[in-house]
Design a protein around this motif. Structure first.
Motif, short mmCIF file in Angstrom:
data_model
loop_
_atom_site.label_atom_id
_atom_site.label_comp_id
_atom_site.label_asym_id
_atom_site.label_seq_id
_atom_site.Cartn_x
_atom_site.Cartn_y
_atom_site.Cartn_z
N HIS A 28 -28.96 -4.86 34.34
CA HIS A 28 -28.82 -5.93 35.32
C HIS A 28 -30.11 -6.72 35.33
O HIS A 28 -31.20 -6.16 35.45
N SER A 30 -31.92 -9.48 37.40
CA SER A 30 -31.89 -10.24 38.65
C SER A 30 -33.08 -11.17 38.70
O SER A 30 -33.97 -11.10 37.87
N THR A 49 -22.09 -3.91 40.66
CA THR A 49 -22.03 -5.37 40.53
C THR A 49 -20.89 -5.88 41.39
O THR A 49 -20.00 -5.14 41.78
N GLY A 50 -20.94 -7.17 41.67
CA GLY A 50 -19.91 -7.77 42.51
C GLY A 50 -19.77 -9.25 42.22
O GLY A 50 -20.22 -9.74 41.17
N PRO A 51 -19.17 -9.98 43.16
CA PRO A 51 -18.92 -11.40 42.93
C PRO A 51 -20.18 -12.24 42.77
O PRO A 51 -20.12 -13.35 42.28
N SER A 52 -21.33 -11.72 43.16
CA SER A 52 -22.57 -12.47 43.01
C SER A 52 -23.24 -12.20 41.66
O SER A 52 -24.39 -12.60 41.45
N ASP A 53 -22.52 -11.53 40.75
CA ASP A 53 -23.06 -11.22 39.42
C ASP A 53 -22.16 -11.81 38.34
O ASP A 53 -20.96 -11.97 38.52
N TRP A 75 -25.47 -7.61 32.87
CA TRP A 75 -25.13 -8.43 34.03
C TRP A 75 -26.36 -9.21 34.48
O TRP A 75 -27.48 -8.79 34.24
N SER A 77 -27.62 -11.82 38.01
CA SER A 77 -27.21 -12.39 39.29
C SER A 77 -26.74 -13.84 39.05
O SER A 77 -27.28 -14.54 38.21
N ARG A 78 -25.72 -14.26 39.79
CA ARG A 78 -25.17 -15.60 39.62
C ARG A 78 -26.25 -16.66 39.83
O ARG A 78 -26.31 -17.65 39.11
N GLU A 79 -27.12 -16.44 40.79
CA GLU A 79 -28.20 -17.39 41.06
C GLU A 79 -29.15 -17.49 39.86
O GLU A 79 -29.55 -18.59 39.46
N GLN A 80 -29.51 -16.35 39.28
CA GLN A 80 -30.39 -16.37 38.11
C GLN A 80 -29.68 -16.99 36.91
O GLN A 80 -30.28 -17.70 36.12
#
Length: 129
Positions: A28, A30, A49-53, A75, A77-80
């Motif tokens: 992961h 992040s 992990t979840g919807p933000s990944d 994986w 993070s969606r933001e990264q």
């Protein structure tokens, strides 16, 4: 087909050793400060992990007796991912200790990310996928 993530031979060798000790693995990546910007290696299922990944891809390190698939999902993070979506990431390993909970810590090595911007051709292939 253009892949978003790859691994160096040295990092793959370390992963195979970690897998022999811990079973199937995952990464992961992040964002954030300190080790939050390093790829963290976990036993699959230990980091949820979840919807933000976003799943960047899979690293094929070969099957073993305790991991018949030999696939290490990666994986981020969606933001990264929003910041790094234009880059190809390669997981490598260097001597030294990182902090945190990544499995390679006790080995005296740490995983790092090497990145490069996708070529125009690669970016077009990703857009078409």
């Amino acid at each position: 087909m253009t892949e978003r993530v790859a691994i160096t031979p040295a990092a793959a060798a370390l992963l195979r050793g970690l897998r022999d000790d811990h079973g199937p693995l995952m990464f992961h990546q992040s964002g954030g400060c300190c080790d939050g910007s390093a790829p963290m290696c976990f036993t699959q299922g230990m980091f949820l992990t979840g919807p933000s990944d976003v799943r960047l891809g899979d690293l094929d390190i070969g099957a073993s007796p305790n991991d018949s698939a030999g696939i290490v999902p990666v994986w981020i993070s969606r933001e990264q991912f929003a910041y790094w979506s234009h880059t190809h990431l390669t997981i490598d390993v260097v001597a030294g200790r990182g902090a945190g909970f990544s499995l390679e810590g006790p080995t005296g090595n740490r995983f790092i990310i090497r990145s490069r911007v996708f070529t125009d051709t690669e970016a077009a292939e990703l857009a078409d996928a």
